[in-house]
Every structure is written in structure tokens, then in C-alpha cells.
Design a protein around this motif. Structure first.
Motif, PDB file in Angstrom:
ATOM      1  N   ILE A   1      10.488   9.064  58.269  1.00 12.84           N
ATOM      2  CA  ILE A   1      10.629   9.704  59.856  1.00 12.84           C
ATOM      3  C   ILE A   1      12.116   9.758  59.988  1.00 12.84           C
ATOM      4  O   ILE A   1      12.475  10.785  60.492  1.00 12.84           O
ATOM      5  CB  ILE A   1      10.187   8.561  60.957  1.00 12.84           C
ATOM      6  CG1 ILE A   1       8.490   8.730  60.706  1.00 12.84           C
ATOM      7  CG2 ILE A   1      10.506   9.091  62.337  1.00 12.84           C
ATOM      8  CD1 ILE A   1       7.634   7.759  61.623  1.00 12.84           C
TER       9      ILE A   1
ATOM     10  N   LEU B   1       9.792   3.665  66.344  1.00 11.54           N
ATOM     11  CA  LEU B   1       8.777   3.974  65.739  1.00 11.54           C
ATOM     12  C   LEU B   1       8.505   2.766  64.637  1.00 11.54           C
ATOM     13  O   LEU B   1       7.595   2.472  64.264  1.00 11.54           O
ATOM     14  CB  LEU B   1       8.628   5.252  65.094  1.00 11.54           C
ATOM     15  CG  LEU B   1       8.593   6.442  66.071  1.00 11.54           C
ATOM     16  CD1 LEU B   1       8.688   7.829  65.473  1.00 11.54           C
ATOM     17  CD2 LEU B   1       6.870   6.401  66.728  1.00 11.54           C
TER      18      LEU B   1
ATOM     19  N   LEU C   1       5.869   2.242  62.031  1.00  9.34           N
ATOM     20  CA  LEU C   1       5.799   3.642  61.539  1.00  9.34           C
ATOM     21  C   LEU C   1       6.960   4.075  61.087  1.00  9.34           C
ATOM     22  O   LEU C   1       7.933   4.279  61.767  1.00  9.34           O
ATOM     23  CB  LEU C   1       5.204   4.554  62.873  1.00  9.34           C
ATOM     24  CG  LEU C   1       4.141   3.934  63.618  1.00  9.34           C
ATOM     25  CD1 LEU C   1       3.847   4.804  64.949  1.00  9.34           C
ATOM     26  CD2 LEU C   1       2.878   4.116  62.811  1.00  9.34           C
TER      27      LEU C   1
ATOM     28  N   GLN D   1       2.080   8.205  58.251  1.00  7.10           N
ATOM     29  CA  GLN D   1       1.611   7.027  59.194  1.00  7.10           C
ATOM     30  C   GLN D   1       1.359   7.681  60.434  1.00  7.10           C
ATOM     31  O   GLN D   1       0.742   6.970  61.318  1.00  7.10           O
ATOM     32  CB  GLN D   1       2.721   5.758  59.381  1.00  7.10           C
ATOM     33  CG  GLN D   1       2.570   4.982  58.223  1.00  7.10           C
ATOM     34  CD  GLN D   1       3.610   3.940  57.868  1.00  7.10           C
ATOM     35  OE1 GLN D   1       4.956   4.210  58.397  1.00  7.10           O
ATOM     36  NE2 GLN D   1       3.404   2.926  57.567  1.00  7.10           N
ATOM     37  N   LEU D   2       1.897   8.866  60.746  1.00  9.14           N
ATOM     38  CA  LEU D   2       1.782   9.275  61.978  1.00  9.14           C
ATOM     39  C   LEU D   2       0.674  10.465  62.185  1.00  9.14           C
ATOM     40  O   LEU D   2       0.274  10.531  63.249  1.00  9.14           O
ATOM     41  CB  LEU D   2       3.054  10.271  62.358  1.00  9.14           C
ATOM     42  CG  LEU D   2       4.340   9.404  62.691  1.00  9.14           C
ATOM     43  CD1 LEU D   2       5.403  10.640  62.917  1.00  9.14           C
ATOM     44  CD2 LEU D   2       4.188   8.577  63.703  1.00  9.14           C
TER      45      LEU D   2
ATOM     46  N   ARG E   1      -2.363   9.817  64.939  1.00 11.67           N
ATOM     47  CA  ARG E   1      -1.960   9.087  66.014  1.00 11.67           C
ATOM     48  C   ARG E   1      -1.783   9.768  67.100  1.00 11.67           C
ATOM     49  O   ARG E   1      -1.572  10.679  67.270  1.00 11.67           O
ATOM     50  CB  ARG E   1      -0.442   8.136  65.559  1.00 11.67           C
ATOM     51  CG  ARG E   1      -0.662   7.330  64.284  1.00 11.67           C
ATOM     52  CD  ARG E   1      -1.261   6.104  64.795  1.00 11.67           C
ATOM     53  NE  ARG E   1      -0.815   5.314  65.775  1.00 11.67           N
ATOM     54  CZ  ARG E   1      -0.157   4.260  65.740  1.00 11.67           C
ATOM     55  NH1 ARG E   1       0.355   3.780  64.473  1.00 11.67           N
ATOM     56  NH2 ARG E   1       0.158   3.403  66.905  1.00 11.67           N
TER      57      ARG E   1
ATOM     58  N   TRP F   1       0.110  10.932  70.166  1.00 15.01           N
ATOM     59  CA  TRP F   1       1.461  11.164  70.695  1.00 15.01           C
ATOM     60  C   TRP F   1       1.401  10.798  72.159  1.00 15.01           C
ATOM     61  O   TRP F   1       2.687  10.065  72.539  1.00 15.01           O
ATOM     62  CB  TRP F   1       1.687  12.545  70.631  1.00 15.01           C
ATOM     63  CG  TRP F   1       2.909  12.951  71.289  1.00 15.01           C
ATOM     64  CD1 TRP F   1       3.104  13.598  72.618  1.00 15.01           C
ATOM     65  CD2 TRP F   1       4.350  12.420  71.091  1.00 15.01           C
ATOM     66  NE1 TRP F   1       4.416  13.701  73.015  1.00 15.01           N
ATOM     67  CE2 TRP F   1       5.351  13.060  72.071  1.00 15.01           C
ATOM     68  CE3 TRP F   1       4.890  11.811  69.952  1.00 15.01           C
ATOM     69  CZ2 TRP F   1       6.555  12.720  72.243  1.00 15.01           C
ATOM     70  CZ3 TRP F   1       6.246  11.652  70.154  1.00 15.01           C
ATOM     71  CH2 TRP F   1       7.236  12.321  71.213  1.00 15.01           C
TER      72      TRP F   1
ATOM     73  N   LEU G   1       2.802   7.068  71.889  1.00 14.21           N
ATOM     74  CA  LEU G   1       4.142   7.170  71.184  1.00 14.21           C
ATOM     75  C   LEU G   1       5.124   7.777  71.928  1.00 14.21           C
ATOM     76  O   LEU G   1       6.296   6.912  71.966  1.00 14.21           O
ATOM     77  CB  LEU G   1       3.891   8.063  69.854  1.00 14.21           C
ATOM     78  CG  LEU G   1       2.841   7.490  68.737  1.00 14.21           C
ATOM     79  CD1 LEU G   1       3.125   8.532  67.609  1.00 14.21           C
ATOM     80  CD2 LEU G   1       3.075   6.175  68.329  1.00 14.21           C
TER      81      LEU G   1
ATOM     82  N   GLN H   1       5.525  16.856  64.600  1.00 15.92           N
ATOM     83  CA  GLN H   1       4.544  17.512  64.686  1.00 15.92           C
ATOM     84  C   GLN H   1       4.567  18.583  63.427  1.00 15.92           C
ATOM     85  O   GLN H   1       3.655  19.048  63.073  1.00 15.92           O
ATOM     86  CB  GLN H   1       4.057  17.770  65.909  1.00 15.92           C
ATOM     87  CG  GLN H   1       2.812  18.440  66.175  1.00 15.92           C
ATOM     88  CD  GLN H   1       1.576  17.852  65.787  1.00 15.92           C
ATOM     89  OE1 GLN H   1       1.573  16.316  65.486  1.00 15.92           O
ATOM     90  NE2 GLN H   1       0.439  18.455  65.727  1.00 15.92           N
TER      91      GLN H   1
ATOM     92  N   MET I   1      -0.593  14.877  64.803  1.00 19.45           N
ATOM     93  CA  MET I   1      -0.871  13.747  65.708  1.00 19.45           C
ATOM     94  C   MET I   1      -1.882  14.399  66.984  1.00 19.45           C
ATOM     95  O   MET I   1      -2.152  15.455  66.877  1.00 19.45           O
ATOM     96  CB  MET I   1       0.436  13.322  66.577  1.00 19.45           C
ATOM     97  CG  MET I   1       1.525  12.656  65.589  1.00 19.45           C
ATOM     98  SD  MET I   1       3.016  12.166  66.411  1.00 19.45           S
ATOM     99  CE  MET I   1       3.807  13.859  66.618  1.00 19.45           C
TER     100      MET I   1
END
Length: 227
Positions: free
Chosen positions: A8, A22, A27, A32-33, A36, A38, A41, A56, A66
Motif C-alpha cells: 500500500i 492501514l 492491511l 488485502q483491501l 473491504r 471503505w 477504513l 481504489q 473496495m
């Protein structure tokens, strides 16, 4: 396609605060995102919508993403006073050293008379010296535009072109009194980028002078002075 194992923190535009926040949640990679939420997050300190949009975008390149991603950044066309020199490579129209008065004098008799009169009207209304732009446009002042697409360039703020078929008047639409004054102007038709007039005698020169002065005074502000 699956999201890559890209870290990331290696995604351009994602700052260290977002990457650290994160990472605390376990993460550390784009993969891993995927899937998930958002909205959850985004509650983390240091994780803002700009970072979310960049993450994204990278996920979508791989068919992932996400849930409830941040809304795309809203961009608007922007025009500011003064040239910057930042111009898209394919834009060829630029200011030249040709004397506008000499250019107008070389036109056919009617357009030469009309061009000379427009030089007077625009010059008096703006208080500026004219400049030739491209082969046939005469402009006053300089502005820089940047479209929502990112395309940008320099051009004149207001001006005209004494073309063979019609006179083109630029920079006189979209201001508080433009519609009112254009209704009083006389015979004209409005295009996307200019107002067309067949011949000068079809319009009221006093109204044109008022219109040019109004649009000039209400033109774009210098960068940094816009609200």
C-alpha cells in the motif's frame, strides 16, 4: 484478475500516515483491501478520501475493489487570469507578433472597416492593447484554462475575429448580464465558444461596448484570488 501484492505504501499518492494506519489493521498490500468496506477504513486516523481514491483506482485496474469506495473527485473547468505557459502539446494556437491593425487593413473593404471599428470598441472597453492569436483572432488580456479532463492552455480573455462569412465575438457569454445584453445587441447567434454576427450594422455598437466592458470587468481573477 486478482489484486496484486503491491505494498500500500508503494502506491503513488498514498501518504505514510494512511499506509501506517492501514498497517496497524493488518492491511499492508492492495490484495488485502479487495472486498473491504471503505466506509470502515475511512474512520481510521490518517486515511483520507484522496488515498482511498488512489487505492481504489489501482484495485480496479486488476478487476478488484473496495466496497462503498470514496466518491470520485469532482473536478470543474477552471479559468484564471494570466498566462502560465502550461499548454497541451497539440494546441497550436498562440499569440503572434503580427500587428492586429495591419492584419485588419489587409482584409476586404467591409471586413477591414468592421475590424477597425471593433479594434476601437474592444480597446476602449478593456483599456488593453490587442494581440493576434493564430491566423485570424484578435485578443485582449490573457487567461489560463484547465478543463476537468486535465487539458490546459493559455488563450486571450476576450476578443474577436473578422472572418469572411461572419464576425466572431469571444469571451462575452456566461457573465451576470451577458444574456440581457445579448438580447439587446441585435441580430446574433450564439455558439459554444463565441457569438456570431453577420455584419456590424446588424447590431447596436453601444450595447456591444457595454457588453465587452461588463464581461471584461467580471472576467476571471488571478490564480489565488478565486473564491
Amino acid at each position: 484478475m486478482t489484486a496484486p501484492e503491491t505494498l500500500i505504501g508503494d502506491v503513488p499518492g498514498v501518504g505514510r500516515p494512511a499506509a501506517r494506519a492501514l498497517a496497524v489493521q493488518g492491511l499492508t498490500t492492495l490484495a488485502q483491501l479487495d472486498g473491504r468496506d471503505w466506509a470502515e477504513l475511512a474512520q481510521l486516523h490518517g486515511v483520507g478520501p484522496a488515498a482511498g481514491r488512489r487505492l481504489q483506482a489501482r484495485l480496479e485496474e486488476h478487476g478488484a475493489g473496495m466496497l462503498n469506495p470514496p466518491a470520485p473527485e469532482k473536478r470543474e473547468d477552471r479559468v484564471t487570469k494570466g498566462a502560465t505557459g502550461k499548454v497541451a502539446k497539440d494546441i497550436k494556437t498562440a499569440a503572434t507578433d503580427v500587428d492586429p491593425a495591419e492584419y485588419v487593413a489587409g482584409l476586404d473593404a467591409r471586413r477591414s472597416r468592421e475590424g477597425a471599428r471593433l479594434l476601437e470598441i474592444f480597446g476602449e472597453a478593456t483599456g488593453e492593447r490587442p494581440t493576434m492569436w493564430g491566423a485570424s483572432m484578435i485578443g485582449y488580456g490573457e487567461v489560463h484554462y484547465r478543463y476537468a479532463t486535465g487539458r490546459e492552455g493559455d488563450t486571450f480573455q476576450i476578443g474577436f475575429s473578422p472572418r469572411k462569412a461572419e464576425l466572431a465575438l469571444y469571451g462575452i457569454q456566461g457573465f451576470p448580464r451577458s444574456d440581457e445584453l445579448l438580447e439587446r445587441l441585435g441580430k446574433n447567434r450564439r455558439g459554444a465558444g463565441c457569438v456570431w454576427v453577420r455584419k456590424l450594422e446588424d447590431i447596436d455598437e453601444d450595447v456591444l461596448a457595454e457588453l465587452v466592458a461588463h464581461c471584461w470587468e467580471n472576467g476571471p481573477a488571478p490564480e489565488g484570488e478565486r473564491g
